[in-house]
Design an enzyme around this catalytic site. Sequence first.
Site, PDB file in Angstrom:
ATOM      1  N   HIS A  11       0.802  -1.216   0.000  1.00 34.50           N
ATOM      2  CA  HIS A  11       0.000   0.000   0.000  1.00 34.50           C
ATOM      3  C   HIS A  11       0.839   1.271   0.000  1.00 34.50           C
ATOM      4  CE1 HIS A  11      -3.823  -1.964   0.361  1.00 34.50           C
ATOM      5  NE2 HIS A  11      -3.464  -2.621   1.442  1.00 34.50           N
ATOM      6  N   ASP A  27      -8.813  -5.261   6.522  1.00 38.16           N
ATOM      7  CA  ASP A  27      -9.322  -6.042   5.395  1.00 38.16           C
ATOM      8  C   ASP A  27     -10.170  -7.210   5.871  1.00 38.16           C
ATOM      9  OD1 ASP A  27      -8.591  -4.880   2.903  1.00 38.16           O
ATOM     10  OD2 ASP A  27      -6.506  -5.351   3.325  1.00 38.16           O
TER      11      ASP A  27
END
Length: 251
Positions: A46, A170
């Site tokens: 990320h 997530d």
Amino acid sequence: MTASRLQQALATKPQVWGGWITGPTALGPEAFACAGYDYVGFDVQHGYLSDVDVAVMLRRLQHTAVATVVRLPGADAAPIGRVLDAGADGVVIAMVETAEQAGQAVAATRYAPDGIRSYGPLRADLGVDPDVLQSRVSVFAMIETARGLAAADEICAVPGLTGIYVGPADLAISMGHHPARAWTQPEVTDAVAAIRRAAAAAGLVAGIHAGSGDQGRVLAHKGFRMITLASETQALSRGAAAHLAEATGTP
């Protein structure tokens, strides 16, 4: 064979505490090291980091006592090999949902005949012996989806894994909840606990992204051993806000 700094820390401490780097910075990793953190994680999934960025920052930490891991988006052998050649103590492989994927991650860190890692040492200080280079690597599979949760026991049984690393945000999303509720939604907290139990039963290190010191303390009491507390941006924002509040007298 010489253990890596991460292996040494895990062998001697009940918990190891980490900071997280998401962008190129000369000061962030060293600030975490000087503050007494046990490891620094570099986020190639990320974050805004290239192979070159990671290699340069790993080299800058050579003369500190801090350990290093790199999070990668998948089990592709080439990028895993590059960060290990650059000196990372371990890799954290994101979005692992099957034992097969976990096995691929392990194979990418091992030379033949045990795996598919290509030989290309870059760091003179680490030497050129394949056995030594391979033995110092730690491999963490991230379980962060409902599918990964369902396969947790099978993933944890994969030979060569060092540990399991939980991605609570997530995981919450995959279970139909807002990521901000990862620590308050019982279905998600039960899932996090189940993953930790699966790791413990397999003799693996249980790691997790905490996001704060307070949450890190809670997770340590629950049995997690490798705990990332904050990113460099979180640490900077918190410190900057505190300094401004002190200067202006605002709460």
